[in-house]
Design an enzyme around this catalytic site. Sequence first.
Site, PDB file in Angstrom:
ATOM      1  CG  HIS A  67      40.122  16.308 118.762  1.00  0.00           C
ATOM      2  ND1 HIS A  67      40.002  15.259 119.627  1.00  0.00           N
ATOM      3  CD2 HIS A  67      39.362  15.984 117.691  1.00  0.00           C
ATOM      4  CE1 HIS A  67      39.190  14.349 119.119  1.00  0.00           C
ATOM      5  NE2 HIS A  67      38.799  14.767 117.932  1.00  0.00           N
ATOM      6  CB  SER A  80      42.509  13.128 119.833  1.00  0.00           C
ATOM      7  OG  SER A  80      42.293  14.043 120.859  1.00  0.00           O
ATOM      8  CG  ASP A 139      36.030  12.992 116.715  1.00  0.00           C
ATOM      9  OD1 ASP A 139      35.007  12.778 116.035  1.00  0.00           O
ATOM     10  OD2 ASP A 139      36.934  13.762 116.354  1.00  0.00           O
TER      11      ASP A 139
END
Length: 188
Positions: free
Chosen positions: A37, A10, A130
């Site tokens: 992301h 990310s 995540d």
Amino acid sequence: MAKLAVIGFSAGGIPLAQQLLAALPTAYPLPVVLVTHLPPTAGSGLLPLFQSVSRLPVKLAFDKQAIAAGNVYIAPPDYHLLVERNGHFALSVDPPVKSVRPSVDVFLQSAAEVYEKHLIAVILSGANSDGADGMARVRATGGVTIVLDPLQAEFRIMPDAVIEATDVDYVASLDEIISLLLAVQDHP
């Protein structure tokens, strides 16, 4: 033998992923999937960034696409990417997980169920957790788990969360991660 490599990241991960891709040779024996992301409006903006450094073909993954060795696939924005048992991708519009879609967790959990011990999963830099649950699932199914040393990550929340969630196989520098991925060619 490993049959799929996944790189999740990310915030702060794009330049790391670029370095990693640049190190892979044209005859790399695995398909590589990048899950990061992206805002829904991102379109295919990452494609040229990765195509410019990779010797392997780089493409956006699409629904029902067969996963082929020697290719790099990017999870498309605003969809969860999954793997089906027949070795094809599936796209999902299920709700975001940990506020993101695509989710690294969703892909890793799906890939772990299909590839089990034949999966190599790497987590780079990121600003949320995540990937932690997905890496725990990869580890539980016998896959290889590799995390960037949090001290080398621009945003260390993601690698820290993974290390906290599961007993990873390797906490490594970017150079060590590259060496581990390249070793697949010689020592499957």
